[in-house]
Design an enzyme around this catalytic site. Structure first.
Site, PDB file in Angstrom:
ATOM      1  N   ILE A  19      35.705  36.179  42.980  1.00  0.00           N
ATOM      2  CA  ILE A  19      34.540  36.885  43.762  1.00  0.00           C
ATOM      3  C   ILE A  19      33.612  35.713  44.193  1.00  0.00           C
ATOM      4  CG2 ILE A  19      32.276  38.157  43.276  1.00  0.00           C
ATOM      5  CD1 ILE A  19      33.921  39.806  41.331  1.00  0.00           C
ATOM      6  N   THR A  39      35.193  39.903  33.276  1.00  0.00           N
ATOM      7  CA  THR A  39      36.257  39.640  32.653  1.00  0.00           C
ATOM      8  C   THR A  39      36.492  38.024  33.293  1.00  0.00           C
ATOM      9  OG1 THR A  39      37.231  40.282  34.941  1.00  0.00           O
ATOM     10  CG2 THR A  39      37.442  41.660  33.078  1.00  0.00           C
ATOM     11  N   VAL A  50      39.297  35.966  35.204  1.00  0.00           N
ATOM     12  CA  VAL A  50      39.642  35.693  36.525  1.00  0.00           C
ATOM     13  C   VAL A  50      38.710  36.019  37.646  1.00  0.00           C
ATOM     14  CG1 VAL A  50      41.862  35.765  38.041  1.00  0.00           C
ATOM     15  CG2 VAL A  50      42.002  35.550  35.582  1.00  0.00           C
ATOM     16  N   CYS A  51      38.424  37.300  37.382  1.00  0.00           N
ATOM     17  CA  CYS A  51      37.504  38.004  38.625  1.00  0.00           C
ATOM     18  C   CYS A  51      36.561  37.116  39.139  1.00  0.00           C
ATOM     19  CB  CYS A  51      37.273  39.362  38.082  1.00  0.00           C
ATOM     20  SG  CYS A  51      38.415  40.369  37.546  1.00  0.00           S
ATOM     21  N   PRO A  52      35.648  36.783  38.312  1.00  0.00           N
ATOM     22  CA  PRO A  52      34.422  36.046  39.005  1.00  0.00           C
ATOM     23  C   PRO A  52      34.775  34.869  39.673  1.00  0.00           C
ATOM     24  CG  PRO A  52      34.180  35.739  36.396  1.00  0.00           C
ATOM     25  CD  PRO A  52      35.442  36.679  36.702  1.00  0.00           C
TER      26      PRO A  52
END
Length: 184
Positions: free
Chosen positions: A55, A48, A50-52
């Site tokens: 992270i 996806t 936003v997630c990286p």
């Protein structure tokens, strides 16, 4: 949703810990980092947008969390194989210094109360003390990334065991309740 004062649930999950052949996966459970502070953060799903960003930001601060005897642990409902594929595919995720837990049966997200109606993890973070008690929890809308520096600031404040005013940062003065009550 579990919150401050609740016990973090027991779990046993497979994690993607490396891209090195033969060392990609590890079993991690609620006792693996016993006696340490733990920073658990969940993201909705792999591959996806936003997630990286989150992270990778947690990854860049892992050393600072480790300096405070805290282990960072990220998770989603994707399998360890999907985590591995994403790490191989995304340049910002290749060298992550923390485990990506695979909650593929969604047990941890259900136990935490962060599974949404579509079956994805909400964008949540939990700061858990060495006794496995949740000391901080936060959930944001799926479109809004978290600030790992704020999570680090909250950990610093929690570890003082003092009263910390708004916008307090490590090294700032804490509040002395007795002095405040006496007018000093």
């Amino acid at each position: 949703m579990l919150t401050v004062g609740d016990t973090f649930p027991s779990f046993e999950l497979t994690a993607c810990v490396s891209l090195e052949k033969g060392a990609e996966f590890e079993e991690i459970n609620h006792k693996t980092y016993e006696g340490k502070w733990k920073i658990f953060f969940a993201w909705p799903k792999d591959f996806t947008f936003v997630c990286p960003t989150e992270i990778a930001a947690f990854g860049r601060l892992t050393g600072e969390f480790a300096d405070r005897d805290a282990q960072v642990l990220g998770f989603s409902g994707d399998s360890e194989y999907v985590h591995h594929a994403w790490r191989k595919d995304h340049p910002d995720l290749r060298d992550l210094p923390f485990p990506m837990l695979a909650d593929s049966r969604h047990e941890l997200m259900r136990d935490l109360g962060i599974e949404d109606a579509e079956g994805f993890a909400r964008r949540a973070v939990f700061v858990v003390d060495p006794s496995d008690e949740i000391q901080f929890s936060m959930v944001t809308a799926g479109s809004v990334g978290r600030n790992p520096k704020e999570v680090l600031r909250v950990l610093d404040a929690l570890q003082t065991d003092e009263l910390c005013p708004c916008n307090w940062n490590k090294g700032d003065r804490t509040l002395d309740a007795a002095a405040l009550l006496s007018g000093e």
